[in-house]
Design a protein around this motif. Sequence first.
Motif, PDB file in Angstrom:
ATOM      1  N   GLY A 129      35.395  64.148  47.072  1.00 45.67           N
ATOM      2  CA  GLY A 129      34.777  64.945  46.028  1.00 45.67           C
ATOM      3  C   GLY A 129      33.303  63.684  45.039  1.00 45.67           C
ATOM      4  N   LEU A 130      32.948  64.231  44.479  1.00 45.48           N
ATOM      5  CA  LEU A 130      32.038  63.589  43.757  1.00 45.48           C
ATOM      6  C   LEU A 130      31.973  62.552  42.708  1.00 45.48           C
ATOM      7  N   ARG A 131      33.270  62.653  42.003  1.00 43.71           N
ATOM      8  CA  ARG A 131      33.577  62.084  40.828  1.00 43.71           C
ATOM      9  C   ARG A 131      34.285  61.165  41.528  1.00 43.71           C
ATOM     10  N   GLY A 132      34.990  60.494  43.088  1.00 43.15           N
ATOM     11  CA  GLY A 132      35.386  60.085  43.724  1.00 43.15           C
ATOM     12  C   GLY A 132      34.717  59.280  43.896  1.00 43.15           C
ATOM     13  N   THR A 133      33.346  59.455  44.316  1.00 44.30           N
ATOM     14  CA  THR A 133      32.408  58.528  45.013  1.00 44.30           C
ATOM     15  C   THR A 133      32.357  57.443  43.601  1.00 44.30           C
ATOM     16  N   PHE A 134      32.088  57.968  42.174  1.00 41.48           N
ATOM     17  CA  PHE A 134      32.110  56.333  41.674  1.00 41.48           C
ATOM     18  C   PHE A 134      33.415  55.620  41.577  1.00 41.48           C
ATOM     19  N   LEU A 135      34.464  56.531  41.297  1.00 44.31           N
ATOM     20  CA  LEU A 135      35.973  55.571  41.494  1.00 44.31           C
ATOM     21  C   LEU A 135      36.195  54.673  42.649  1.00 44.31           C
ATOM     22  N   VAL A 136      35.262  55.401  43.956  1.00 43.64           N
ATOM     23  CA  VAL A 136      35.211  53.823  45.024  1.00 43.64           C
ATOM     24  C   VAL A 136      34.558  53.182  44.272  1.00 43.64           C
ATOM     25  N   GLY A 137      33.639  53.355  44.126  1.00 46.64           N
ATOM     26  CA  GLY A 137      32.083  52.565  43.093  1.00 46.64           C
ATOM     27  C   GLY A 137      32.258  51.707  42.503  1.00 46.64           C
ATOM     28  N   GLY A 138      33.375  52.169  41.541  1.00 52.32           N
ATOM     29  CA  GLY A 138      33.840  51.576  40.335  1.00 52.32           C
ATOM     30  C   GLY A 138      34.960  50.217  40.814  1.00 52.32           C
ATOM     31  N   LEU A 139      35.598  50.307  41.938  1.00 51.54           N
ATOM     32  CA  LEU A 139      36.660  49.579  42.184  1.00 51.54           C
ATOM     33  C   LEU A 139      35.775  48.569  43.001  1.00 51.54           C
ATOM     34  N   PHE A 140      34.540  49.040  43.761  1.00 52.91           N
ATOM     35  CA  PHE A 140      34.259  47.443  45.020  1.00 52.91           C
ATOM     36  C   PHE A 140      33.289  46.587  42.882  1.00 52.91           C
ATOM     37  N   THR A 141      32.892  47.405  43.057  1.00 45.75           N
ATOM     38  CA  THR A 141      32.892  46.992  41.561  1.00 45.75           C
ATOM     39  C   THR A 141      33.187  45.711  40.846  1.00 45.75           C
ATOM     40  N   VAL A 142      35.041  46.200  39.875  1.00 40.71           N
ATOM     41  CA  VAL A 142      35.719  45.357  40.273  1.00 40.71           C
ATOM     42  C   VAL A 142      36.435  44.307  40.593  1.00 40.71           C
ATOM     43  N   ALA A 143      36.219  44.379  42.536  1.00 42.73           N
ATOM     44  CA  ALA A 143      36.097  43.478  43.112  1.00 42.73           C
ATOM     45  C   ALA A 143      34.602  42.400  43.029  1.00 42.73           C
ATOM     46  N   ALA A 144      33.904  42.237  42.596  1.00 44.08           N
ATOM     47  CA  ALA A 144      32.782  42.325  42.496  1.00 44.08           C
ATOM     48  C   ALA A 144      32.587  40.448  40.916  1.00 44.08           C
ATOM     49  N   SER A 145      33.565  41.622  40.387  1.00 47.02           N
ATOM     50  CA  SER A 145      33.812  40.859  38.863  1.00 47.02           C
ATOM     51  C   SER A 145      35.140  39.632  39.415  1.00 47.02           C
ATOM     52  N   VAL A 146      35.974  40.221  39.809  1.00 50.77           N
ATOM     53  CA  VAL A 146      36.782  39.400  40.515  1.00 50.77           C
ATOM     54  C   VAL A 146      36.656  38.314  41.207  1.00 50.77           C
ATOM     55  N   VAL A 147      35.914  38.249  42.208  1.00 47.86           N
ATOM     56  CA  VAL A 147      34.814  37.298  43.246  1.00 47.86           C
ATOM     57  C   VAL A 147      34.474  36.185  41.718  1.00 47.86           C
ATOM     58  N   LEU A 148      33.951  37.029  40.926  1.00 46.80           N
ATOM     59  CA  LEU A 148      32.630  35.439  39.883  1.00 46.80           C
ATOM     60  C   LEU A 148      34.287  35.575  39.028  1.00 46.80           C
ATOM     61  N   CYS A 149      35.412  35.672  39.091  1.00 37.85           N
ATOM     62  CA  CYS A 149      36.539  34.848  38.694  1.00 37.85           C
ATOM     63  C   CYS A 149      36.221  33.757  38.579  1.00 37.85           C
ATOM     64  N   SER A 150      36.682  33.361  39.891  1.00 41.00           N
ATOM     65  CA  SER A 150      36.938  32.030  40.792  1.00 41.00           C
ATOM     66  C   SER A 150      36.032  30.263  39.952  1.00 41.00           C
ATOM     67  N   PRO A 151      36.531  29.089  40.088  1.00 46.54           N
ATOM     68  CA  PRO A 151      35.048  28.484  39.912  1.00 46.54           C
ATOM     69  C   PRO A 151      34.863  27.877  40.821  1.00 46.54           C
ATOM     70  N   VAL A 152      32.883  28.061  40.851  1.00 50.85           N
ATOM     71  CA  VAL A 152      32.457  27.797  41.732  1.00 50.85           C
ATOM     72  C   VAL A 152      31.100  26.636  41.749  1.00 50.85           C
ATOM     73  N   ARG A 153      31.559  25.720  41.059  1.00 53.09           N
ATOM     74  CA  ARG A 153      30.794  24.317  41.458  1.00 53.09           C
ATOM     75  C   ARG A 153      31.841  23.317  40.792  1.00 53.09           C
ATOM     76  N   GLY A 154      31.353  22.166  41.577  1.00 55.02           N
ATOM     77  CA  GLY A 154      31.781  20.851  41.433  1.00 55.02           C
ATOM     78  C   GLY A 154      31.183  19.715  41.110  1.00 55.02           C
ATOM     79  N   ARG A 155      32.043  18.625  40.729  1.00 58.81           N
ATOM     80  CA  ARG A 155      30.635  18.083  40.122  1.00 58.81           C
ATOM     81  C   ARG A 155      29.865  17.372  40.807  1.00 58.81           C
ATOM     82  N   GLY A 156      30.064  17.108  41.910  1.00 53.80           N
ATOM     83  CA  GLY A 156      29.160  16.739  43.113  1.00 53.80           C
ATOM     84  C   GLY A 156      28.001  16.974  42.930  1.00 53.80           C
TER      85      GLY A 156
END
Length: 400
Positions: A360-387
């Motif tokens: 349904g219409l509401r469910g598409t926003f739930l799915v979109g929110g879960l995809f965006t949560v996954a993007a937030s999780v990816v951002l939580c990982s360390p991404v740079r080294g001193r080199g």
Amino acid sequence: MDSVRPAPWRRAAVLAALMLAAFTFNTTENLPVGLLTLMADDLRVSLTAVGALVTGYGLTVAVASLPLVHVTRSVPRRYLLTGVLGLLALASWVSALDGVPYGALLAARVATALGQAVFWSVMGPVAVGMFPAERRGRVIGLLSVGGSLATVAGVPAGTWLGGHTDWRTPFALLGVLALLSLVTIGILLPSSRPQDGHAAYGSAPDRRAFHVVLAVTALSVTGAFAGFTYVVAFLTEVSGFSADAVSAVLLAFGGAALTGVAVTGPLLDRRPRATLRVPVAAQAVALLGLWAAGQSRVASVVLIMVLGASVATVFMATQSRMLQVAPGRTETALAANSAAYNIGIAAGALLGGALLPVVGLRGTFLVGGLFTVAASVVLCSPVRGRGAARIGRRRANAGL
């Protein structure tokens, strides 16, 4: 750019021309949405066929960005940008011709999309290269304001003008705006080799961070458009707004988007990670909030505005991060990010459409929110080294 930077007034004029070009490209891309019925009736084609002028445009940008940037990597940016803007002007005027057939209009849209694929990849390094390295984020923020104005002003104004005259009129006017940008850039932008200047390479190259930003772009945009593609139906059927009220809510969405990029732009240099993490998190909250509380009109308006401010800001922040972490030439990194963005739009719309009968219409926003949560999780990982940081400092000090 040149070893001696252009005079301040020349830099300001070129930056304004690039902002105008971003506004013109974005308005051109989305204008058929506002003129859908007028164009379909006049061209004697279906609404789906006119809609394909928008979806096909985005897919062309997604597919062509990286190959075109590779092919044009050695072309001086002054000549490349004037050529791209000339293509935009010509294609706009072809679209505005009286009696133009659908096939010619589609060809003009494809040509414009090819130009946009190049433009969005090179305009950032060109603009940033005219200013000191520490102002990279602020310059990207200004360019994003130009692009965001297309949603707030460009498409609504073009829709109004087309409705009161002819749907071809706004396309003719967009060609004039493209010509104005072309003349300004052609006269005032210095000629230099694309690989010269600090903006040609990432200030802190990091291959892993580059892939993280790409993943965040793809996931967050897919999430946003899984729900937002059906926002009009959501606002009428779930939130209970009238058709006129929906237009006002969408105007608030555009205004919030413009405000988001205007407020966040000056912070990109000082808080590069926070200015990406906060809007991604805000987007997740907005999408999940619409799923949970979309029946409330007040909550829907507030959350739609949060969504507008966050979606526009996420793309601006990923573009700014690409200028920092690009492992090679920045235009290649920006082309990859633009491709990920356009793929995300298509994937989100397709995903939402496939799941709509099930959730349904509401469910598409739930799915979109879960995809965006996954993007937030990816951002939580360390991404740079001193080199990578040392490489970036050495490259910046060497003026590369």
